[in-house]
Each structure stands twice: as C-alpha cells, then as structure tokens.
Design a protein around this motif. Structure first.
Motif, PDB file in Angstrom:
ATOM      1  N   LEU A 374       0.840  -1.197   0.000  1.00  0.00           N
ATOM      2  CA  LEU A 374       0.000   0.000   0.000  1.00  0.00           C
ATOM      3  C   LEU A 374       0.877   1.249   0.000  1.00  0.00           C
ATOM      4  CD1 LEU A 374      -2.572  -1.059   2.781  1.00  0.00           C
ATOM      5  CD2 LEU A 374      -2.795  -1.360   0.294  1.00  0.00           C
ATOM      6  N   GLN A 375       0.592   2.154  -0.926  1.00  0.00           N
ATOM      7  CA  GLN A 375       1.320   3.422  -0.968  1.00  0.00           C
ATOM      8  C   GLN A 375       0.488   4.522  -0.324  1.00  0.00           C
ATOM      9  OE1 GLN A 375       3.520   4.893  -4.562  1.00  0.00           O
ATOM     10  NE2 GLN A 375       2.031   6.565  -4.500  1.00  0.00           N
ATOM     11  N   PHE A 376       1.152   5.342   0.496  1.00  0.00           N
ATOM     12  CA  PHE A 376       0.495   6.448   1.180  1.00  0.00           C
ATOM     13  C   PHE A 376       1.168   7.775   0.826  1.00  0.00           C
ATOM     14  CE2 PHE A 376      -0.313   2.643   3.611  1.00  0.00           C
ATOM     15  CZ  PHE A 376      -1.673   2.736   3.893  1.00  0.00           C
ATOM     16  N   LYS A 377       0.439   8.848   1.020  1.00  0.00           N
ATOM     17  CA  LYS A 377       0.922  10.186   0.660  1.00  0.00           C
ATOM     18  C   LYS A 377       2.147  10.580   1.468  1.00  0.00           C
ATOM     19  CE  LYS A 377      -3.843  11.649  -0.264  1.00  0.00           C
ATOM     20  NZ  LYS A 377      -4.950  12.555   0.184  1.00  0.00           N
ATOM     21  N   ARG A 378       2.234  10.058   2.691  1.00  0.00           N
ATOM     22  CA  ARG A 378       3.369  10.385   3.553  1.00  0.00           C
ATOM     23  C   ARG A 378       3.653   9.204   4.468  1.00  0.00           C
ATOM     24  NH1 ARG A 378       1.881  12.271   8.780  1.00  0.00           N
ATOM     25  NH2 ARG A 378      -0.383  12.205   9.070  1.00  0.00           N
ATOM     26  N   ARG A 379       4.829   9.205   5.071  1.00  0.00           N
ATOM     27  CA  ARG A 379       5.229   8.122   5.974  1.00  0.00           C
ATOM     28  C   ARG A 379       4.699   8.435   7.377  1.00  0.00           C
ATOM     29  NH1 ARG A 379      10.180   5.494   3.539  1.00  0.00           N
ATOM     30  NH2 ARG A 379      10.842   4.921   5.648  1.00  0.00           N
ATOM     31  N   PHE A 380       3.378   8.350   7.517  1.00  0.00           N
ATOM     32  CA  PHE A 380       2.721   8.753   8.769  1.00  0.00           C
ATOM     33  C   PHE A 380       3.147   7.887   9.949  1.00  0.00           C
ATOM     34  CE2 PHE A 380      -0.184   5.696   6.758  1.00  0.00           C
ATOM     35  CZ  PHE A 380      -0.356   4.788   7.789  1.00  0.00           C
ATOM     36  N   TRP A 381       3.513   6.622   9.671  1.00  0.00           N
ATOM     37  CA  TRP A 381       3.941   5.732  10.764  1.00  0.00           C
ATOM     38  C   TRP A 381       5.209   6.267  11.436  1.00  0.00           C
ATOM     39  CZ3 TRP A 381       3.386   4.657   5.659  1.00  0.00           C
ATOM     40  CH2 TRP A 381       4.556   4.500   4.882  1.00  0.00           C
ATOM     41  N   GLU A 382       6.023   6.961  10.683  1.00  0.00           N
ATOM     42  CA  GLU A 382       7.205   7.590  11.257  1.00  0.00           C
ATOM     43  C   GLU A 382       6.876   8.967  11.829  1.00  0.00           C
ATOM     44  OE1 GLU A 382      10.515   5.510   8.274  1.00  0.00           O
ATOM     45  OE2 GLU A 382      10.201   7.674   8.218  1.00  0.00           O
ATOM     46  N   GLU A 383       6.198   9.785  11.043  1.00  0.00           N
ATOM     47  CA  GLU A 383       5.927  11.165  11.442  1.00  0.00           C
ATOM     48  C   GLU A 383       5.003  11.248  12.654  1.00  0.00           C
ATOM     49  OE1 GLU A 383       4.427  13.321   8.108  1.00  0.00           O
ATOM     50  OE2 GLU A 383       6.080  12.771   6.788  1.00  0.00           O
ATOM     51  N   GLY A 412       7.639  12.780   2.022  1.00  0.00           N
ATOM     52  CA  GLY A 412       7.088  12.239   0.786  1.00  0.00           C
ATOM     53  C   GLY A 412       6.413  10.907   0.984  1.00  0.00           C
ATOM     54  N   ARG A 413       6.090  10.279  -0.147  1.00  0.00           N
ATOM     55  CA  ARG A 413       5.328   9.036  -0.128  1.00  0.00           C
ATOM     56  C   ARG A 413       6.124   7.880   0.480  1.00  0.00           C
ATOM     57  NH1 ARG A 413       3.901  11.571  -5.059  1.00  0.00           N
ATOM     58  NH2 ARG A 413       1.633  11.740  -5.350  1.00  0.00           N
ATOM     59  N   GLY A 414       5.357   6.871   0.912  1.00  0.00           N
ATOM     60  CA  GLY A 414       5.958   5.657   1.434  1.00  0.00           C
ATOM     61  C   GLY A 414       5.053   4.468   1.182  1.00  0.00           C
ATOM     62  N   VAL A 415       5.648   3.252   1.199  1.00  0.00           N
ATOM     63  CA  VAL A 415       4.901   2.015   0.968  1.00  0.00           C
ATOM     64  C   VAL A 415       5.017   1.113   2.184  1.00  0.00           C
ATOM     65  CG1 VAL A 415       4.864  -0.135  -0.354  1.00  0.00           C
ATOM     66  CG2 VAL A 415       5.043   2.048  -1.542  1.00  0.00           C
ATOM     67  N   LEU A 416       3.879   0.612   2.627  1.00  0.00           N
ATOM     68  CA  LEU A 416       3.798  -0.382   3.700  1.00  0.00           C
ATOM     69  C   LEU A 416       3.479  -1.747   3.114  1.00  0.00           C
ATOM     70  CD1 LEU A 416       1.486   1.225   6.422  1.00  0.00           C
ATOM     71  CD2 LEU A 416       3.957   0.956   6.558  1.00  0.00           C
ATOM     72  N   LEU A 417       3.917  -2.790   3.801  1.00  0.00           N
ATOM     73  CA  LEU A 417       3.353  -4.112   3.555  1.00  0.00           C
ATOM     74  C   LEU A 417       2.046  -4.144   4.338  1.00  0.00           C
ATOM     75  CD1 LEU A 417       3.519  -6.993   2.442  1.00  0.00           C
ATOM     76  CD2 LEU A 417       4.777  -7.635   4.500  1.00  0.00           C
ATOM     77  N   GLY A 418       0.955  -3.942   3.652  1.00  0.00           N
ATOM     78  CA  GLY A 418      -0.331  -3.750   4.315  1.00  0.00           C
ATOM     79  C   GLY A 418      -1.005  -5.024   4.754  1.00  0.00           C
ATOM     80  N   ALA A 419      -0.514  -6.171   4.299  1.00  0.00           N
ATOM     81  CA  ALA A 419      -1.057  -7.463   4.726  1.00  0.00           C
ATOM     82  C   ALA A 419      -0.057  -8.540   4.354  1.00  0.00           C
ATOM     83  CB  ALA A 419      -2.401  -7.747   4.063  1.00  0.00           C
ATOM     84  N   TYR A 453      -4.838   5.686   7.528  1.00  0.00           N
ATOM     85  CA  TYR A 453      -5.080   5.012   6.250  1.00  0.00           C
ATOM     86  C   TYR A 453      -6.160   5.721   5.432  1.00  0.00           C
ATOM     87  CZ  TYR A 453      -2.557   0.496   6.808  1.00  0.00           C
ATOM     88  OH  TYR A 453      -1.616  -0.499   6.906  1.00  0.00           O
ATOM     89  N   ARG A 454      -7.222   6.126   6.096  1.00  0.00           N
ATOM     90  CA  ARG A 454      -8.412   6.615   5.390  1.00  0.00           C
ATOM     91  C   ARG A 454      -8.129   7.857   4.565  1.00  0.00           C
ATOM     92  NH1 ARG A 454     -10.592   4.871  10.466  1.00  0.00           N
ATOM     93  NH2 ARG A 454     -12.038   3.129  10.178  1.00  0.00           N
ATOM     94  N   THR A 455      -7.229   8.702   5.035  1.00  0.00           N
ATOM     95  CA  THR A 455      -6.956   9.950   4.321  1.00  0.00           C
ATOM     96  C   THR A 455      -5.633   9.925   3.562  1.00  0.00           C
ATOM     97  OG1 THR A 455      -5.977  10.887   6.337  1.00  0.00           O
ATOM     98  CG2 THR A 455      -8.312  11.334   5.927  1.00  0.00           C
ATOM     99  N   GLU A 456      -4.741   8.999   3.896  1.00  0.00           N
ATOM    100  CA  GLU A 456      -3.403   9.015   3.302  1.00  0.00           C
ATOM    101  C   GLU A 456      -3.208   7.992   2.188  1.00  0.00           C
ATOM    102  OE1 GLU A 456      -1.416  11.311   4.047  1.00  0.00           O
ATOM    103  OE2 GLU A 456      -2.178  12.071   5.948  1.00  0.00           O
ATOM    104  N   PHE A 457      -4.114   7.008   2.062  1.00  0.00           N
ATOM    105  CA  PHE A 457      -3.928   5.947   1.067  1.00  0.00           C
ATOM    106  C   PHE A 457      -4.033   6.489  -0.358  1.00  0.00           C
ATOM    107  CE2 PHE A 457      -6.024   2.889  -1.821  1.00  0.00           C
ATOM    108  CZ  PHE A 457      -4.995   1.978  -1.935  1.00  0.00           C
ATOM    109  N   GLU A 458      -3.138   5.971  -1.234  1.00  0.00           N
ATOM    110  CA  GLU A 458      -3.169   6.367  -2.639  1.00  0.00           C
ATOM    111  C   GLU A 458      -3.393   5.192  -3.593  1.00  0.00           C
ATOM    112  OE1 GLU A 458      -0.562  10.387  -3.130  1.00  0.00           O
ATOM    113  OE2 GLU A 458       0.585   8.506  -3.179  1.00  0.00           O
ATOM    114  N   THR A 459      -2.566   4.144  -3.495  1.00  0.00           N
ATOM    115  CA  THR A 459      -2.667   3.038  -4.445  1.00  0.00           C
ATOM    116  C   THR A 459      -2.091   1.775  -3.817  1.00  0.00           C
ATOM    117  OG1 THR A 459      -2.158   2.323  -6.715  1.00  0.00           O
ATOM    118  CG2 THR A 459      -0.419   3.503  -5.518  1.00  0.00           C
ATOM    119  N   GLY A 460      -2.392   0.632  -4.418  1.00  0.00           N
ATOM    120  CA  GLY A 460      -1.901  -0.628  -3.864  1.00  0.00           C
ATOM    121  C   GLY A 460      -1.743  -1.701  -4.922  1.00  0.00           C
TER     122      GLY A 460
END
Length: 532
Positions: A374-383, A412-419, A453-460
C-alpha cells in the motif's frame, strides 16, 4: 509405576510444550533434532573437481535454485541452458515497482503504480544472518545489503477484542508480561516452593535475575515505577529544562494481557529464523535474482513454458512453448536435467520418472499466501507514531503490517506491507477476492490500527500466490508423514533427472533452502557424471 494409564506424548505435543515453556528458539532446535527443520548447512563454495568432457545440463526454472545450479555447473565446464517461464529471472525472488504489470490466473491484471524508488517484495523479504548460502552468493555477486528490522519495540500489537480494540505498543506488552511473570516466580521462589530444585545460592541469584529482567522493585513487585518505565516507556518522557522530570506509566494488568492473547505474538521475535541480524538487498529483493542473471547472461531462455519432460538412456528431451502470442513449440535436449519447477506445477506436467518420484511430486501441496503493498501520501507511521521499521501484528485477517526498513525520516510518499497472510484461513479468503477487493479490505482493516489510512492511502498492489501461474502457491507444505514417505524419493537422481528447489529441503519457503538444495543436486549429479 503408579499403575495409571499414560497416553504417550506425540512429537507434536512435545514441540508445543517446548514452545510454550521454553520459547520458540528452543522449539526450533528441538524440531531440528527431530528432523522437522534444520539450520543452514552451507560450508562455503562447492568444488566440482574433474572434467565433465562437454556434458550438457538443461535446467528448468531460473529461480535461485536453478540459477545457482547453472552458475556452478557452468563454472565446472558443463554446457548449460536454463528455461524460464517468466520474462524475468528470480521466480519468487521478485520485487514490484511502479510500471510493473502481471496477470494472475482468472485473468485479473495489475499495474503497480508506486512512485519512483518505492517497491514491495511479494515473495521473500528478509535474509537471516545464519543463511550463509544466500549471504555468500550476495557477496560473490556484489549484491549490497542493508539491515532488515524485524523487531521494533515501538510497533504495535492489536487484538480486536482486547483493550477496546486499541493497539498496544510491543514494548509495553513485552515489559508488562515479563514483569508480572517475574513477580509471580519471585514470590514462588521466596516462599520456598523451588527449594527442591534450586540451591540457596542459586535462589539468591535467581531472585536478582528476576528483579533485573522483570524490572521489579526492591520488594520484588512489578508496578508503576521509573524502574518499570525504563523497560516499557514513560507516560511523560525525560526532558530538559523546567518540568523535565519523567512520569512513569501504569502497567497493564496481567489478566488483561492474558485475555487479549497478545502475548502469543512475542514468540515471533524469539524464533531462530527471525533473530537479529536480518538483511535485505538494497533497492529490492530481486537484486539477487538480477545479479545471478547478469552472471549467466544468454544461458537463460525466458518465456518458456515446459509442457513435457522425457528421458532415455542417453539424455533428456524437454518440450516447451513460447508464452508470447505465437506460442510456438520447441524442444531442447541435453545429457542431464535439473528440474526446479515447483511441484504444484510439475505435478501437471508429463515427466518420465519412476513411480516413487512421481508419487513424491504429487504428495506435496502448496501453502496459500497473500501480500499486499500500500502506498500512502506520507510516511505517517514515522511522522505521527515514531515507528521506524519492524512489524505490527493483529488478529484481523491482514495478519501483519510491515514497515519499510529504509529511507528513514524522509518526507514524501511511502509504501507499507499492508497485509501478509501465510497459511492462514484468511489467505484463502483473500485469494478468492479480486485484486481491488483485497486492497480495499487491507485498507479497511489497517485503518483500525492506523486511522491515517483513510486519508493518506493512494494506491496498492496485491499478490495472491495461489493465483500466480508460475507457482500456484507460495511454498511446498510438508507434513511429517509426507516427509517420511516421500522426501528421500524426491531427492533421488531418477535416471538423468534430479529435482531441486525450496521444496527439496528442510527449509521450505526460504531462499536458503533453494540454494542448499541446488548445491546438493549439483554435487550428486557431478559425481554421477564423473563415474559415467
């Protein structure tokens, strides 16, 4: 004897008991002694002495097993050719980046839309320090490595019915669980319940150890204190200037931890396979497959779907079809064949081997696994949450959330292993969904842990391994009974054919198992050639 009837303890029960009492590391080594698992036996580069006198070997599959075999045989003077189903090397050694496309069984196609520099490893994603074979080939092929963070104490543990569904920090659950258990054991020790098993001197040492390990106070109690906060974290961390004094938090009650069952995730970090240090190739796991392919060059023939494997007294003939639009049929001949095709695929191909090997090929099912990036607009897990690498665990169907172990503290953007679903019932449920449905579910479940997730998700992008046409599953799943009956038959050289791959190892699903299997097959094949 007391005359009572005792039901014999099965090896499975014994392993469960060992795992419960002594931890996963002890259980792993017990599995090794019982023949269920093994540490890597890699002892350095193999030596294939002697002249093969122009003998030729056809290798089926350009995964790590196939390319390892090809590299070693070529270096020993054999004529080598590799047939590979995909248009790329590596097999399950695979990395998805922006612009990559693939089609799964059923016709669903996906195009990865990640931003430049971002990626997900849908197959293997970490290399344990004791997988010496993989590490040695990385060194020999100049594959740069960086640390993979398995344990992050600030990552999360989540139980849907525990703590009101609120995720808990790993450090808090771990520290509080250790603390409460240490307090209980200290009480037992002080009351003399262990006198028969522990000497007076050892009793004193044990109490000191429990006090240190469990962050107990001078009365051997685990409670809110700066001592405990030094393990579990603070409600208010130490600061500078006025009002900088820290404030200790309140430990979670033992009953709450037990009822939530979050303690069960703590064993993941103790398992031998996941103990630090772990590594990942810089830029993606496929750096390993690409490095092998660069070394082998045009020895690999891509887009070749094997349809038949025949052998006679003087050689092997393999029929294959191009996977492009022309679908032309070809044949390739060689003196010998090393087949690394997954058994899930090989069981559907006509192959001239004896009944024992054929039965072994058909005896091993492949486990289901799903990974979703899952790609997000920002690395919120860090910020927002100060989570830099590591894994969060949940009882939700997504299983795990993996945080990237690189590019820390960048905007900037970041990718999580979402599952990451491996062998779970939910893996089969997710496999039955369309890629878009899998991604949507991963976002929905993940938002219960990270509301951002709800506001930051972009693509997967979602990879269901049972739908990958070149594997039809993630890895071979051996039962104890199947190994006892079929494993040795699978390892035999049948005429002029020998098998290799993670499925022909006691390290299934690991790249190390594939490499060790290939080296064993190459060594035994070379010995056969030298004798003939």
């Amino acid at each position: 004897m007391d005359g009572k009837h005792h039901t014999p303890m099965s090896r499975r029960d014994l392993l469960a008991l060992i795992g419960t009492v002594a931890g996963s590391a002890a259980m792993y080594h017990a599995m090794t002694s019982l023949g269920f698992a093994a540490e890597s036996t890699y002892n350095g580069p193999i030596k294939l002495n002697g002249d093969p006198n122009g003998a030729s070997v056809l290798i089926l599959g350009a995964g790590l097993a196939g390319m390892t075999a090809a590299l070693e045989l070529r270096n020993a003077g054999y004529k080598v050719k590799v047939l590979e189903f995909n248009s790329r090397p590596g097999g399950r050694n695979w990395t998805l980046r922006g612009g990559d496309t693939f089609t799964e069984l059923g016709g669903n196609s996906q195009t990865c839309e990640f931003a430049p520099g971002l990626y997900i490893n849908p197959g293997p994603w970490r290399i344990p320090y004791h997988h010496r074979g993989v590490l040695d080939y990385c060194r020999r092929l100049n594959v740069a490595l960086e640390p993979f963070i398995q344990l992050n104490h600030n990552a999360l543990l989540h139980a849907s019915n525990g703590f009101g569904g609120k995720p808990q920090r790993i450090r808090e659950i771990q520290a509080d669980f250790h603390g409460h258990v240490s307090e209980l054991l200290a009480k037992v020790t002080q009351q003399g319940a262990l006198d028969a098993a522990v000497s007076k001197q050892d009793k004193e040492i044990l109490l000191a150890a429990l006090r240190s390990w469990g962050a107990l106070d001078s009365s051997y109690a685990y409670k809110s204190s700066l001592i405990a906060a030094g393990h579990r974290g603070f409600d208010k961390a130490p600061g500078g200037g006025r009002g900088a004094a820290p404030i200790a938090g309140t430990p979670i009650e033992l009953s709450d931890i037990l009822q939530s069952r979050l303690w069960r995730y703590l064993q993941s970090f103790a398992q031998f396979d996941f103990q630090t240090t772990l590594f990942q190739p810089v830029g993606g796991m496929d750096a390993i497959g690409k490095a092998f392919a660069r070394e082998l060059g045009d020895l690999i023939h891509y887009n070749a779907r094997v349809t038949r494997i025949q052998q006679g007294s003087d050689g092997v003939t393999v029929t294959y079809a191009d996977t492009d639009a022309q679908a032309a049929v070809h044949q390739e001949k060689a003196d010998w064949c090393i087949c690394t095709i997954p058994l899930s695929i090989l069981s559907e191909i006509e192959i001239d081997v004896g009944a024992p090997m054929q039965a072994a090929i058909e005896a091993v099912p492949y486990i289901a696994s799903v990974k979703i990036g899952l790609q997000f607009k920002r690395r919120f897990w860090e910020e927002d949450e100060a989570i830099y690498g590591g894994i969060s665990y949940t009882d939700l169907p997504i299983g795990q959330i993996g945080y990237p172990s690189m590019d820390f503290n960048r905007s900037g953007r970041g990718v999580l292993l979402g599952a990451y679903l491996y062998g779970l019932p939910s893996a089969y449920e997710f496999t039955a969904l369309t890629p878009q449905e899998r991604i949507a579910d991963a976002v929905e479940f993940g938002s219960r842990i990270h509301p951002q997730y709800r506001t930051e998700f972009e693509t997967g992008v979602a990879v269901a391994w049972n739908r990958m046409p070149f594997t039809l599953g993630c890895a071979g799943y051996w039962t104890e009974a199947a190994r006892a009956q079929h494993y040795d038959n699978l390892c035999q050289i049948d005429g002029r054919i020998v098998l290799a791959g993670e499925h022909v190892s006691y390290m299934p699903a690991w790249q190390e198992g594939a490499i060790l299997s290939a080296l064993d097959a190459v060594t035994r094949l070379h010995q056969r050639v030298m004798k003939s």
